[in-house]
Design a protein around this motif. Structure first.
Motif: not given
Ligand SMILES: C[S@@+](CC[C@H](N)C(=O)[O-])C[C@H]1O[C@@H](n2cnc3c(N)ncnc32)[C@H](O)[C@@H]1O
Length: 247
Positions: A164-181
């Motif tokens: 995901v682009k945040v400002g000028d750089s990209a970061i890895s964003v982790h979307y997790e299911s409730v079961d995974a959490v």
């Protein structure tokens, strides 16, 4: 640091805009079911310190951490301007590995922990809680319903790890299911409560809609209050608020 570029404009969306305020209020309401005046609260990924300053005003002893120097600068300035007792420190959650179990509540709002691999924060967060402490983590949801209704099937699942682009750089964003959490926390903590923030109310990405249609948003908020913990809906928020206790 990636989030530095957002610090100056951040509060316009997540501090004062209606949906940002609504979600923030609902998280604060839950935290205050457990925190009391004098409770020690850690805010992980505190950003501009909006929650930390509010909780400190309720009498909690709040410490906020964030790896973005500009976010921490903004948080300290806010605390000074409001005469808050909240304290702030520039460091990532990963650096807390050697801290003791000294907090009555550990909070993390508006997806700060989506920036951190699940296994990392799930191994750490429970160890920071006292035996009777409680964790409150609001993560960006993986399958937000309003987005799917508005944008169709392609938006029905954000995917697990996304650049995901945040400002000028990209970061890895982790979307997790409730079961995974649940599974990741299971060795050290039990998830006690799950609720959606924005399974019917459109999230902060739809602020224009919220400002143009306040009555519609009000009605959706009332309907959401009924279904937000029900199976299917509870995971389909723009954000999902999970509460956990140490085993
Ligand atoms: C969307 S902002 C949320 C800020 C705040 N919790 C709020 O409610 O407004 C995400 C925050 O997570 C922080 N963050 C990113 N990586 C982090 C890490 N490894 N440890 C702690 N915080 C992190 C960012 O610097 C940013 O301030």
């Amino acid at each position: 640091m990636t989030f530095d570029s957002l610090a100056a404009s951040y509060d316009a969306s997540f501090g004062v805009a209606p949906t940002g305020r609504l979600f923030r209020f609902r998280v604060a309401e839950r935290v205050m079911t457990s925190a009391r005046p004098g409770s020690r609260v850690l805010d992980i990924g505190c950003g501009t310190g909006e929650d930390a300053v509010w909780l400190a005003a309720q009498g909690c002893l709040v410490h906020g951490i964030d790896p973005s120097p500009k976010m921490i600068e903004a948080a300290k300035a806010k605390a000074a301007a409001r005469g808050s007792t909240a304290t702030f420190e520039c460091r990532p959650v990963q650096s807390l590995a050697t801290e003791g179990a000294s907090f009555d509540a550990v909070i993390s709002n508006f997806g700060a922990l989506n920036c951190v691999p699940l296994e990392t924060w799930a191994a750490l967060a429970p160890s920071l809680l006292t035996a009777s402490g409680r964790g409150f983590v609001s993560l960006m949801g993986r399958r937000p319903l309003p987005e799917a209704l508005r944008r169709g099937r392609s938006a029905a699942d954000r995917g697990r790890t996304v650049a995901v682009k945040v400002g000028d750089s990209a970061i890895s964003v982790h979307y997790e299911s409730v079961d995974a959490v649940r599974r990741a926390l299971a060795p050290a903590a039990t998830v006690r409560r799950v609720e959606a923030l924005g399974c019917l109310v459109p999230g902060p990405g739809f602020e224009g809609f919220a400002r143009r249609h306040p009555i519609v948003v009000g009605v959706l908020a009332m309907a959401e209050a009924v279904v937000r913990r029900a199976p299917f809906f509870n995971e389909r928020g723009d954000h999902v608020l999970l509460e956990f206790e140490r085993r």
